[in-house]
Design an enzyme around this catalytic site. Sequence first.
Site, short mmCIF file in Angstrom:
data_model
loop_
_atom_site.label_atom_id
_atom_site.label_comp_id
_atom_site.label_asym_id
_atom_site.label_seq_id
_atom_site.Cartn_x
_atom_site.Cartn_y
_atom_site.Cartn_z
CG HIS A 62 -0.29 0.24 2.62
ND1 HIS A 62 0.60 -0.61 2.93
CD2 HIS A 62 -0.62 0.92 3.49
CE1 HIS A 62 1.01 -0.52 4.32
NE2 HIS A 62 0.20 0.74 4.63
CG HIS A 64 -0.26 4.46 4.82
ND1 HIS A 64 -1.13 3.55 5.58
CD2 HIS A 64 -0.80 5.35 4.55
CE1 HIS A 64 -2.05 4.32 5.48
NE2 HIS A 64 -2.01 5.43 5.03
CG ASP A 66 4.95 2.79 7.17
OD1 ASP A 66 4.09 3.00 6.23
OD2 ASP A 66 4.53 2.65 8.32
CG HIS A 67 4.34 -0.46 4.23
ND1 HIS A 67 4.09 -1.84 4.44
CD2 HIS A 67 3.93 0.27 5.45
CE1 HIS A 67 3.78 -2.01 5.88
NE2 HIS A 67 3.49 -0.70 6.23
CG HIS A 142 -4.09 -0.20 6.13
ND1 HIS A 142 -4.11 0.33 7.64
CD2 HIS A 142 -2.92 0.71 5.80
CE1 HIS A 142 -3.07 1.00 7.91
NE2 HIS A 142 -2.23 1.24 6.79
CG ASP A 212 0.62 -0.96 7.94
OD1 ASP A 212 1.20 -1.71 8.68
OD2 ASP A 212 0.67 0.04 7.74
ZN LIG Z 1 0.02 1.79 6.57
#
Ligand SMILES: [Zn+2]
Length: 274
Positions: A62, A64, A66-67, A142, A212
């Site tokens: 996804h 976000h 941090d990914h 999520h 997540d």
């Molecule tokens: Zn996330």
Amino acid sequence: MRFEVTILGSSSATPIYNRNPTSQVLNINERLYLVDCGEGTQQQMLRFDVRASRIDHIFISHLHGDHYLGLVGLLSSLHLNGRKKTLKLFGPPQLLEIIDLQFKYSETVLQYQIDFIPTNPLAAETILVNEDVSVETIPLNHRISCTGFLFREKKRLRKLYKEKLERLAVPVEHFTALKKGADYVDLKGRVYKNDELTSDSDNPRSFAYCSDTMFDERYFEQIKGADMLYHEATFLHAMLDRANDTHHTTALQAAQIANITGAKTTDRPFLGPL
Ligand SMILES: [Zn+2]
């Protein structure tokens, strides 16, 4: 056959000392598959001796940061290091727009092709099949569209009893048929049943990567019985309300999910260096 995962990072939100945002690399029969690519993933690859040039498949769960905020840097490095091989990239449809924009304004024309396969967050779909593995998306719950990935090892061919075959002087050209389950007939017409000369291959293994998500029974059936489950947990259970508000899982819930779905451990090497 090698079927191994190396966790390059498992932290969330912002990087902290000694912990990196999410990324992991799977080695399946000496092919490398990268799953998520947080900031600093390239540094972690250097640290764990993962050669980026060997990665032909990248999966992004996804959007976000941090990914995936390490992804454009990695794609750029592959270009600078002279990559020519096509790279398969799986992720949310908007990811392609982000990458195109980045390279448009740096006036970069990649030397290699990116074969982009958009993921569908609403249904489990098989997105890759090759001779070693099949990969399915896992629809997760999520705040934004998010999928996990389920890697299933392919059933291997039967294993030969080499010493017995040598003793009987079975010609090498019969080996492939034997591995596929055929019987062997020697020059005198004597029939050897396949199971006298071969044994069944090991059971195929599976690895479920759940990024997540909040606790949601809808994906449990799909990951049932995975040999290994990697499941995110962002909060302790004392912060359950916060976890629900932000669509994440608590540590206790992650353990419950492993329990409910019967995630196994395996006696064969699986987890790479941590
Ligand atoms: Zn996330």
